[in-house]
Each structure stands twice: as C-alpha cells, then as structure tokens.
Design an enzyme around this catalytic site. Structure first.
Site, short mmCIF file in Angstrom:
data_model
loop_
_atom_site.label_atom_id
_atom_site.label_comp_id
_atom_site.label_asym_id
_atom_site.label_seq_id
_atom_site.Cartn_x
_atom_site.Cartn_y
_atom_site.Cartn_z
N MET B 1 0.83 -1.21 0.00
CA MET B 1 0.00 0.00 0.00
C MET B 1 0.86 1.27 0.00
SD MET B 1 -3.37 -0.30 -0.11
CE MET B 1 -4.81 -1.21 0.43
N CYS B 2 2.17 1.14 0.24
CA CYS B 2 3.08 2.29 0.14
C CYS B 2 2.96 3.26 1.33
CB CYS B 2 2.86 3.08 -1.16
SG CYS B 2 2.71 2.08 -2.65
N ARG B 3 3.87 4.17 1.40
CA ARG B 3 3.88 5.30 2.34
C ARG B 3 4.38 6.52 1.57
NH1 ARG B 3 1.01 3.88 6.85
NH2 ARG B 3 -0.14 3.40 4.95
#
Lengths: 303, 303, 303, 303
Positions: B1-3
């Site tokens: 989902m990434c940051r």
C-alpha cells in the site's frame, strides 16, 4: 536497433552462444559491426527452455549492459538448453531502459524478440490496442513497440485456438513450425495495415523471432524501398565450431540439427549465410530449415 | 500500500523530511507502523521543485529499497526545495518492480503519487484508457493503477485548459490550489464511476497527492464501508522540529507556512493531526490549509 | 580509461555541464572521441557541493550507463552547484561494475576522481595498503586502483593535519588550492615509488582531480615515455557558452571566475586549451588558474 | 544477520527450495521468523553447480530484494542442480548494498556463505589481511566480514595443497567432506584468535557454509556466553515434501540422500531437526550426515 541470437538443436551450454565465439552476442553489445551505431548497451535478456521443456522458458532480464554482467557470464557456463533466445538492446531514443522493456517477451510457452522498429508506432498504438482480445490487451507491462507486436502475436494464437500453456509435448505441437510462422506473419500483416491506415510514412524494420521450445520462426523484413532490412544470418549443420571448439558438445544421432540464427555472424565459419530479405525462416528441430518469402503486406507465400 | 510524505513551504533540505526525523519516510520503508505489513521496499521516488521553480520538478527513481540507498541519503543532505514529494513503494502482488512503476509520476510541471489501490483495476483499465484524450492516453509507460489514475488527472487538466508546461509563475497559477483539488477530484470521480460500472466490488483506497510546485492537493479516501482509509496526517505552523532541531531552517517573514503531509507522523510533535476520512487537503503556500469533504462519488463538497 | 568533467565557479545548473553542451559528458559516455574506445558505459557518478557548501558533497552513483539515466537528466536540470565533479566509467577488463567502484570517491569534505590507470596495480596493492594509517586503510570499500589512490591522498591529508570534515569555511581553507595540489602530488609520488619498487614496468596514466568545494587540483600525467597522457582541457573566463547559451547563468561581480576542466572539450568554444602533459592545474575560485609542472617522480615544481 | 538455504543430493529444480515451500527462502527475505528483524532485503545470491559438475558453480547475484525478482523466480523453475547455496542478505548497518557484497562468494570450485557477524571486524581486518598468502589477499572485491572470512578459508585451502580449480571429479575429491570441514574450522579458529587479540569483546555469530559441489560443511557457532547461535536446521531422507509435493522429483537408487540445511525450516515436515550449537555439519552425497562438535577456539572435535 538491437542485436539478437537464437538457437534450436541439441542442448548446448549458453556460453557456446553468448561468450565463447569471437563475435559473440556479448561482443555485439558494444562492438556491433553491421549497423552504424555499434552500441547495444540498454539492457539485455536471455530466454531459454529446460533441457526437456516441461515448463515455461526461463527469462533473465537486466537493465545493465551485457558486457559487464558477471551473473550472465557465470550462468552461461553452467546452463544447457535446446532452445535459446538472447537479445542485447539499443533503446530507441526516448524509450525507457527498464525491466519491462527488455526482450525476449514471454507468455505461457512462447518467446518473442525483435531487432527493428515498428514505424509510426505512437500513431498506431491506440488502434493496435483496440484491436486486441482482452487476454492480449492485458499483456503489455512496458512501452516498447515490440511488446505491442508480441500482444498482436498472442492475439493471433488465441484467436486460432493455439494452446498458450507449455506442456510435455510443447505448446505448438499440433501445428508445428509452419503454424508458428503463420501466426507471426499474421501479426506483422496487422501491424502493416495499421501503419498504412494511420502512419506517417516512416519505414518499419522487422526482424522478429518467435519460439515455443520445439519450433522457431524468424523473419527478415522491412518496408523501406531504398534500404535493406537489418542483417540476419543462419548457420546449421552437424557441427558448429566457435573459436576452434565443436559445439553442440554431445551430439547424438537422434537429436536433430543444430541451428543458429543471429543478427551478425558469431564466427568465421564459412557456412553462415544471409537470410534473404522479405522472408521467413521456419525451423523445426527434426527437419532442415525452410525459407518462405513474404509479400508486401507481410503475408507468407507458401506455395 | 506504500507510504508517502510531502512538503510545501519555505525551502528545506530534503534530509529534514527523509532521514532526520525519528520516524522518517526512510524508516517507514522497513518499519511502517500503521499498516499490517511494515515493508515498503519495492523501490522509491523523490520529486522536488527547484528553489525558484523555473523548471519541471526533478524525479529521482530507484528500484532498490530506500533504506540502503547511499545516493538518496547523500543527495538529501545537500538539496533544498520548497515543494517535495517522496514515496516508498510496496508493490501490489503481481505488479512489477521497475522504474516505470515508481511514484511520483511527473508530466510537465505536475507530480502525482498514491498510497492506496484502485479496486478492480484490471477490469476497468480498458475502459479507462478508452476515455482518455490522445495526450493522456500516451502517458503511461508502466503498468500501475496509479499511473493510469495520473493519466486521468492529466486528461482533466487538458480538458479544462490548464497549462501543463511549467513556467515562471507556476503552471497552476491561474487556478490555484482549489483548481488543482477539483481536477484530482474529477479524476477520482471518473475512476469510481468506471469501477461502479465494470468492477467486481473490490474496495478502493485512494490517498492521492498532486502538486504543481506552488500548490498541493491530497485526499484521504476509500470506498470500503467497513474500513477506514489509509492513515494520513498534516502538520503545519511556523516551526517544525524533528529530533529536536527546528526546520525549515531559515524562516523568513514572507515565505509562508510550512506544511507537511505524511502517511505516518514523522515525529512526536503534538501538532500532527489526522486528516479526516473522505476529505481533500487544499494547500497553498500563502494561505492556511483548507480541508474539504468529498462525497460518495469522489466529488468535492465546496460550499 | 573513463572521461570526466569538473566545474568550479559561480553556481550553475548541472545540466549546463552534463547534458546541454554538444559534446557533453553524457555524450562522451558513448561517443568519446579522444580515446580509441568510445564507450564509457560502466556506471557513472556525480559529486557536487551545496550552493553555500555547509556540508559534505552529494554523491550520486549508478552502475547503469549515464546516457539512459532519466533521474540524472532530471536532477541535472534542477540542481545548481558552485563545485561539481562528474565521471563516466570504462571499467578496466576484469574490474567489477558495482557501486563501490564508481567515481568520484568522497571522504569528509573531499572528492577525487580519475581518468587513467595505476600501472602494476595488483602488484603494488599490498604494499600500498601497508603504508596507510588506519584511518586511510579503512577507507576502500571496493576494488579499484582509484579508490586506493584516494586512500593515499586521504593518508596525506591526515598526516599533514588537514581537517577532513567539511565546515562553513571549507575544509581546506587554511591551506588553499596549492595545499590540495601538494597532497595530491604526494599521493602520486608514493604510488610511483611503489611501482618502481614492485611493478612490472606497466605504464601509469594518471589524470586525477581532487576538490574540497572551494579549491580544485587536477593533474595530467603519465609515465609512458612513448605516449602522451590522456587528453585534458581547461576553459575559464567570464562566460562559457554551450550551444549558444551563456553560462554560468547569473554571473555576479564577486563570484569569481568560472572554470571547467574536462577530458574532452564540451563545446566548440575557441578558448578551450589543452593542459600540458606532466602538470598540475591549481584552481581557486578567487584567482586565475595556475599550472605547475610535475617532475618524473610526480613532485610539483613550485619555484 | 541474513538467512540461507543449501541443498546437496540428487538434482532438483531450484524452485523446489526457493519458491515452492510455504516458508521458502524467498518468504524469509521479508518474513523471517527466528530473528527479531524479519527483513532480509539487501540483495541476494544463488550459487549452483551444473548437474554433472564439470565447471565452476554459477553465481547469480542481485542487489535488489529476492521477493520481487522475476528473473530469479523464472530461472528457479527451469534450472536443476545437485548442489545449491542460496542467501538473502540483511546488511549490517553501515555496510554497503552492492554486488561485491552479495553471498555466496565463489573461488574456483568453492562457495561460501554466512548468516552471522564477525565480532570486532573493523578492528581485526588489518591483521587478518596481513596473515594471508598473496592468492587469498587478492580475493576480496568488497567490504564484508564474510568475504574476508572466505579469504581465510581459501588461504587454508592453498596452504594445505587443496586444488582450487574445479575438475571432473570435483575439487575436494581427494579429501572429501571432512577435509572441507577442517579447512572451514581452521579459518574460524584464525578469526577467533584475531578477535581475542585485537577485538573489543563484541560477540561473533558464525553460521557458515562451504561447498565444492560434492561435499558441504556448515557450522552453527557463536561466542556469546549468554545467547544461542543463529537458528539452523537440517532435513535429510529419501523424500522431502514441500507443500504436498515430493522432491527430489526423479529419485534414483544410486543418487544418494537428499540433504537440506536452512536458517529456518522451509516446511512443516516433522523430520527437520535443529543443528546443535557449537557444531559442524559434515555432508557427503554418498553418506549420512555427520555432526561434529566444535570447541571454544573453533576447532573440530573429531574423536
């Protein structure tokens, strides 16, 4: 415009194709001789089938140049295969160097690679994609003309009921090498028709190879009335000797002919011969190579 | 989902955002705390504008993890910018790790990055592409949902006559931050409509940020009735102190507020506050942050 | 043998050096003209100091070729610096292409890069390492001759009490450019003595550059009685015009001269002149360039 | 601290070790369970011998994480080998992620890899290098403790007259597995003596594996009186079943036992057993595994 080499025959070590010959594909990655620009340093790819072809081919892609890749050199000494595709890339200006753009492209049991250039690619791309079945539409992960041509080829397979998954007998075993050549030709015909319709007159150079592990089809083709297609050579026979050494190394009676096709001749062996322009090489490991002409619309002339 | 982390304000060194804070984005690349999987190691990207914004933003993309990148660490200490986007990626299973898939995506003077996931992406992709103008259609070079969302955003810019090339006054100077937010919202509305029509009910998580160097819009949004959107925080004010040190370092009277938006709080500073679900942050360097609600179809509720 | 370009002067955008000129360093990465092999595709590195030099220089190293690096192209348009070192590498056969082998090498406030080759390197390496203080002994992370030469240079700094950490006034501010040149010369003298003692007669080609952000020293040197050193050119003056455009862009009265040193001339500007063989360029941003001869043992002839 | 897996037995496909098992090494690259930090994402390496071991082993090294490497996944399905070493790296803080630092390390017919940490490495490195013969001194190309330990191991081979080049019968065929274990033990003893002399009391964790294609030696060892060594497991027997499938696939009578050694158990198979602390596994493809104790100075207790 890239350089490529492919092999069909009894299993050989990859190094016999890639590193041992005096004008090996790795040498062609920085010292290509038959194109004006000697450099093909925008990544590389090797596709090969397991010795008994019970699975999809392996794909080893890297965005670094072939000439300095220690893993490539090392793997090539240890791995043997009866069907190999190897490609060193010179990216078209403006085209990205990334993993999704490395040849050969693979899907199920099939591989495809190109040394060339689809004319007016940006102008036909939208129409090309529209013409695809969903299975082929979802294929491209990158931005090259070649991967889009591959999608057309897969579209032709799907529409003609060719099995895409690899099996014990090889995916194309029903149809054979000629069927493979027909599908490639049909893909090229569709590309040429799109260019005719939406293009801006830019020429196409289409040296394209496809394989299913048992069979190979390779065309040498262009649409420029004033220029020859990119160079392409074939060597076949009982023995193939790079740098004084025989290969394939363990030739057995029933293993069939060894056939090497390459953008440039790998060795000084006098049996290398140029593939004629506007023609398709049709290769089967159990038969001599055939060469079929292609007409102006990219169709095979089979009669 | 990434940051992701972004900054708008007086020029600061990139290290102030990326490496100095105790829970910096680089730390979040391996120890993210507000998602079940702590790992965001599938490459990274930093986009930043020159101190006076006379050009397109720089884009530094790498397919290796952020935590071990010496060049990133070194560049971050030396480069200062008034508008920064930074992203560490966790590729969706099956999605390639390659340069064309790294965020932020750039076009002309604009940047976009995402922490999230477009539901039913494979099912809507064909229709999404069909809906684009040629300029936007030719944009995607990779295979991510985010790059396709970016194409929709650019399509909205083009259709609304927003200048795409960067200029002295900044590309969005006519419209400002609210205009930027409207275009992002319109792109999201189009995606949601396509999912409604062709999707299989999979939820979308859409924390998306866009910038033009002078203005930023960021939304925190999802379509799952049972789950919250991905986490998102805002910090703004005269001073921002990571690890005991003040930044921006050389605060001048006329340089406006400093605003940091991040998937996770970078520091223990009590002024960080959560961005409300289903809302859009509208950031202008010369005005306080505004937060506008978004309705079920992704539209801004401006009144 | 590599190619390099360095700059000292008022801050300029990196693109002014790396991409804009008609024979830019990026062009030299595939079309170098003054060496028999035109290819320098084994990675690259850029080192640059912040506009006000309050920190260590940034180091951006990549193992992929410079010509296809989108991040390099993009960063170069946005970043400005008053002191830049840029290097494209052609690895010696047998030498690895990896990050630890990319130039320029950095330590504290210093940078060093080379276009050349230390003769009999494998034969002298053990003795070279033995001669180092622990601080310098622990420096090399890779396997190049250049990094070992850098360790000798740092050893000379340490033994002579030169501060290694960068400071507001610049690390070498006490000594200045001449001191920098003396330390480089001393390192070369030590290398040449080791070769004399343990070598096999192989020639050395030593075009080496060092910088501390405020000062630069560069030598053009070789030990082959029959061949010239590698090419090296200097351009300095009020204005430097690549491709019809003036740079540095924002020349102010007090910012000093602009000086560019490059393996090959970047432009057709008639003011480029060859650095004489066996000599050291001594560059200070507040003084005209000096050229000092070097004797057969690598010592500066200062009188 | 890294994770590793090795195999000795009848040829198996690499995927049987690396990707198929429910807790495969690739899973351990991001979800290791028996160390506090689950992440081993700083590159990886696979070393394997050709099915008939007529050459040096192949080495496939990458600085990107194992979990996203398409080439690794693809190659693993096609390549079979009777002796495999595979390693996923977690770089010690401050240690570079680059190709020269990837395990396993190879020289001639030998491979070595480590899951651990040489205590006080920086303090003993100079003395360690001084103790080496020139052949071993010239080996290290990177900066890891493990490559220096490998140099000691090669030094032991050279001093004891063990042939380094691979041959038809395998490099260690005269001595066998026990000889391999003795050389590894001697290298460890030398490291421990250096630490005793120059170290600062930091503990060492030394799970180290060496192979020559026919034989393998692996130790589980540490010097910390209060902590156990890193985890290490052995599985051997006629059949090994990951995820319900038997492997090795084509078991023949004369091919010997299958032996797998791994930092963490690859499957739920009840036959996995922990290797005792302070001991050396001695593996020969034609004999059952032996386990020999090691004393406080790293020596094998053979009686």
């Amino acid at each position: 415009m890239c350089r490529f080499t492919l092999y069909l025959g009894p299993p050989i070590r990859l190094s016999t194709l890639l590193t041992d010959p005096e004008h090996s594909l790795i040498r062609q990655s920085y010292h290509a001789e038959e194109r004006s620009e000697p450099l093909n340093g925008d990544g590389f790819g090797i596709g090969w089938y397991a010795p008994r072809i019970w699975s999809e081919p392996a794909l080893f892609h890297q965005i670094t140049p072939a000439w300095s890749n220690r893993s490539l050199e090392s793997i090539a000494k240890v791995v043997a295969s009866p069907c190999v595709m190897a490609h060193v890339r010179a990216a078209t200006p403006g085209s990205d160097v990334n993993l999704a753009n490395c040849h050969p492209f693979g899907y199920g049991g099939y591989l495809l690679m190109q040394n060339g250039h689809v004319g007016s690619f940006r102008l036909i791309r939208r129409r090309l994609l529209e013409s695809l079945s969903d299975e082929a539409f979802n294929l491209p992960r990158g931005s090259t003309d070649t991967e889009h041509l591959f999608a057309l080829f897969v579209d032709e397979l799907v529409r003609n009921g060719c099995p895409v998954d690899p099996g014990k007998e090889g995916p194309m075993d029903g149809g054979g090498a000629l069927e493979l050549a027909r599908r490639l030709s049909a893909a090229i015909t569709r590309v040429l028709a799109l260019i005719e319709e939406c293009g801006d007159g830019e020429s196409s150079f289409l040296n394209v190879a496809v394989a299913d592990g048992h069979h190979v089809a390779v065309c040498r083709y262009d649409t420029d009335p004033e220029e020859s297609p990119e160079s392409l050579y074939l060597l076949h026979g009982e023995m193939y000797e790079p740098a004084g050494r025989s290969f394939p190394e363990r030739r057995k009676e029933d293993e069939g002919e060894a056939m090497v096709v390459s953008s440039e001749r790998l060795t000084g062996d006098p049996r290398w011969r140029a593939v004629p322009p506007s023609s398709m090489l049709v290769l089967d490991r159990h038969a001599p190579p055939r060469i079929l002409p292609m007409d102006d619309s990219g169709r095979l002339v089979e009669a």
